[in-house]
Write an enzyme that holds these catalytic residues in place. Structure first.
Site, PDB file in Angstrom:
ATOM      1  N   GLY A  75       0.805  -1.213   0.000  1.00 60.08           N
ATOM      2  CA  GLY A  75       0.000   0.000   0.000  1.00 60.08           C
ATOM      3  C   GLY A  75       0.835   1.258   0.000  1.00 60.08           C
ATOM      4  O   GLY A  75       0.471   2.260  -0.637  1.00 60.08           O
ATOM      5  N   THR A  76       1.964   1.249   0.691  1.00 59.31           N
ATOM      6  CA  THR A  76       2.819   2.436   0.739  1.00 59.31           C
ATOM      7  C   THR A  76       3.329   2.799  -0.641  1.00 59.31           C
ATOM      8  O   THR A  76       3.279   3.961  -1.050  1.00 59.31           O
ATOM      9  CB  THR A  76       3.995   2.194   1.711  1.00 59.31           C
ATOM     10  OG1 THR A  76       3.494   2.159   3.047  1.00 59.31           O
ATOM     11  CG2 THR A  76       5.029   3.310   1.608  1.00 59.31           C
ATOM     12  N   ASN A 152      -7.238   3.986   9.272  1.00 61.32           N
ATOM     13  CA  ASN A 152      -6.611   2.800   9.835  1.00 61.32           C
ATOM     14  C   ASN A 152      -6.612   2.791  11.359  1.00 61.32           C
ATOM     15  O   ASN A 152      -6.566   1.729  11.981  1.00 61.32           O
ATOM     16  CB  ASN A 152      -5.175   2.666   9.327  1.00 61.32           C
ATOM     17  CG  ASN A 152      -4.345   3.905   9.583  1.00 61.32           C
ATOM     18  OD1 ASN A 152      -4.792   5.017   9.361  1.00 61.32           O
ATOM     19  ND2 ASN A 152      -3.113   3.724  10.039  1.00 61.32           N
ATOM     20  N   GLN A 180      -7.546  -0.104   4.060  1.00 59.59           N
ATOM     21  CA  GLN A 180      -8.349  -0.668   5.150  1.00 59.59           C
ATOM     22  C   GLN A 180      -9.792  -0.947   4.741  1.00 59.59           C
ATOM     23  O   GLN A 180     -10.484  -1.727   5.387  1.00 59.59           O
ATOM     24  CB  GLN A 180      -8.342   0.293   6.354  1.00 59.59           C
ATOM     25  CG  GLN A 180      -6.990   0.492   6.991  1.00 59.59           C
ATOM     26  CD  GLN A 180      -6.450  -0.754   7.667  1.00 59.59           C
ATOM     27  OE1 GLN A 180      -7.161  -1.718   7.898  1.00 59.59           O
ATOM     28  NE2 GLN A 180      -5.165  -0.719   7.986  1.00 59.59           N
ATOM     29  N   SER A 199      -3.867  -3.295  -0.491  1.00 55.14           N
ATOM     30  CA  SER A 199      -2.746  -4.085   0.010  1.00 55.14           C
ATOM     31  C   SER A 199      -3.193  -5.500   0.330  1.00 55.14           C
ATOM     32  O   SER A 199      -4.269  -5.703   0.904  1.00 55.14           O
ATOM     33  CB  SER A 199      -2.155  -3.424   1.263  1.00 55.14           C
ATOM     34  OG  SER A 199      -1.070  -4.163   1.770  1.00 55.14           O
ATOM     35  N   THR A 237      10.788  -7.290 -12.195  1.00 52.62           N
ATOM     36  CA  THR A 237      10.140  -8.602 -12.237  1.00 52.62           C
ATOM     37  C   THR A 237       9.103  -8.727 -11.128  1.00 52.62           C
ATOM     38  O   THR A 237       9.377  -8.414  -9.970  1.00 52.62           O
ATOM     39  CB  THR A 237      11.197  -9.722 -12.096  1.00 52.62           C
ATOM     40  OG1 THR A 237      12.141  -9.606 -13.156  1.00 52.62           O
ATOM     41  CG2 THR A 237      10.540 -11.088 -12.149  1.00 52.62           C
ATOM     42  N   CYS A 328       2.895   1.194  11.126  1.00 54.65           N
ATOM     43  CA  CYS A 328       4.006   1.516  10.231  1.00 54.65           C
ATOM     44  C   CYS A 328       4.947   2.532  10.858  1.00 54.65           C
ATOM     45  O   CYS A 328       5.356   3.507  10.225  1.00 54.65           O
ATOM     46  CB  CYS A 328       3.468   2.052   8.910  1.00 54.65           C
ATOM     47  SG  CYS A 328       2.354   0.901   8.081  1.00 54.65           S
TER      48      CYS A 328
END
Length: 400
Positions: A75-76, A152, A180, A199, A237, A328
């Site tokens: 998500g970041t 969140n 979320q 995410s 990749t 986080c």
């Protein structure tokens, strides 16, 4: 005998779903002999099929078409790509960021080099729509407005549909952090956003994989260059095994959304009992933004004058895993910028914990949490009875 663990920190990371694990093991077996998704030979095609099947599953979960899904490391990165990529495309000239956004949005905006306007919130954490409209009318430069669909820390759900309508009328763009929100509440109010971050590990998939949904013909320039992967929107990749797990988790999240929405009564019961326990142990407890629409799995409960770090440690010793604020932050317990933006005084904000349920939460988990909370609060000295808010007024809540 090892103590059983009650895990109530799904907003940090949801436990890995069995289906996701099975998909990842199967992908590792399929790739044991090699295979890069960008290669045209048979082994490469096997890897490519794993990625594209998962892309279709994620797209289905968020009501997108597969080509709109750009796989990222989480998500970041998805938030960062939305902001930097939209700015680099020339579609916008400035940023408007809601004050309660995730650090990945706030910090990326601050480092962008363009004008950034912070949009305030009310005591329930709702974005100030009137201030947004005023800003869009006053400064006519096209703006990218960044808004978290569901917070969140508090679970508060933003009026994304209304925000999107205002921004589109002004010729701007909207990025939604739906990390979320996905899998817990309907996505229809988010459909008008230009980009959306999600995410895997918040819905029971593996850590280290996420996606940015780029709607329609929206243009987002890549941050990572040097390859044609992800329709040239993200070089490198692909994490095939992680992506396979993401796809399986997305399928299960779509199937079990009603189950997660049904957690709301259990959440309400947990909150009511937590306030009763606070009162019985001489503490003052309060649920943060109880009147707002919230995620059905999320409770932010504050205990005036109690240090959240002390309470978290006591609960952990009791076998219960919960959090304080965002996960986080390198394991640190610091004052929440979300609660600060909402005007919550320091004494209350410093004692706030987040309890977040999920796909495998049971009534017994709530029982164990309440038992551990009671034991913890009995050992923690109650705050002074004459608590005063930062504005100098007495604060009245349950337990006073």
């Amino acid at each position: 005998m090892a103590q059983a663990t009650t895990y109530l920190d799904h907003n940090a990371t949801a436990p890995l779903r069995p289906e996701a694990r099975e998909a990842m093991v199967a992908a590792m077996d399929a790739l044991a002999g090699g295979g890069n998704p960008s290669s045209v030979h048979r082994a490469g095609r096997v890897a490519k099929r794993l990625v594209e099947d998962a892309r279709a599953s994620v797209a289905s979960l968020v009501a997108a078409v597969p080509d709109e899904v750009v796989f990222t490391s989480g998500g970041t990165e998805a938030n960062s790509l939305a902001i930097t990529g939209t700015l680099a495309s020339g579609a916008v000239e400035r940023l408007i960021v809601v004050a309660t956004e995730h650090a990945s949005v706030i910090d990326t905006a601050a480092a962008s080099g363009v004008d950034v306007k912070q949009l305030g919130v009310d005591s329930d954490g709702m974005a100030d729509i009137a201030a947004l409209v005023d800003d869009l009318q006053t400064d006519t430069r096209p703006a990218l407005v960044c808004v978290m669909a569901s917070n969140n820390e508090t679970g508060a759900v933003q009026p994304v549909l209304q925000i999107t309508q205002c921004v589109k009328e002004a010729g701007g763009r909207v990025h939604v952090d739906a990390v979320q929100h996905v899998g817990k509440l309907p996505l229809s109010p988010l459909g008008g956003a230009h980009t959306m971050a999600i995410s895997a590990h918040k819905i029971g998939g593996p850590q280290g994989v996420g996606a940015l949904v780029v709607r329609g013909k929206g243009r987002v320039e890549p941050m990572l260059r040097g390859g044609g992967q992800e329709l040239r929107r993200r070089a490198g990749t692909e994490n095939v095994v992680g992506i396979a797990g993401f796809g399986a988790a997305a399928d299960k999240a779509a199937e079990s959304q009603a189950q997660l929405q049904a957690l709301a009564p259990l959440r309400d019961e947990l909150e009511a009992r937590a306030l009763q326990i606070a009162d019985a142990t001489g503490h003052v407890g309060a649920v943060i933004c109880p009147a707002a629409e919230r995620l059905p799995n999320t409770s932010c409960i504050a205990f005036d004058g109690v240090k959240a770090e002390t309470l978290l440690m006591a609960l952990d010793l009791g076998g219960v895993c919960v959090s304080s604020g965002s996960a986080c932050s390198s394991g640190k317990v610091a004052r929440s910028h979300v609660l600060e933006a909402m005007g919550i005084n320091e004494s209350r904000a410093g004692g706030a914990i987040r309890v977040s349920m999920g796909w495998n939460t049971t009534d017994q988990d709530v029982e164990r949490f309440c038992s551990a909370l009671e034991q913890a609060l009995k050992r923690i000295r109650p705050a002074d009875a004459g608590h005063v808010s930062s504005e100098g007024h007495a604060v009245r809540t349950a337990g006073e």
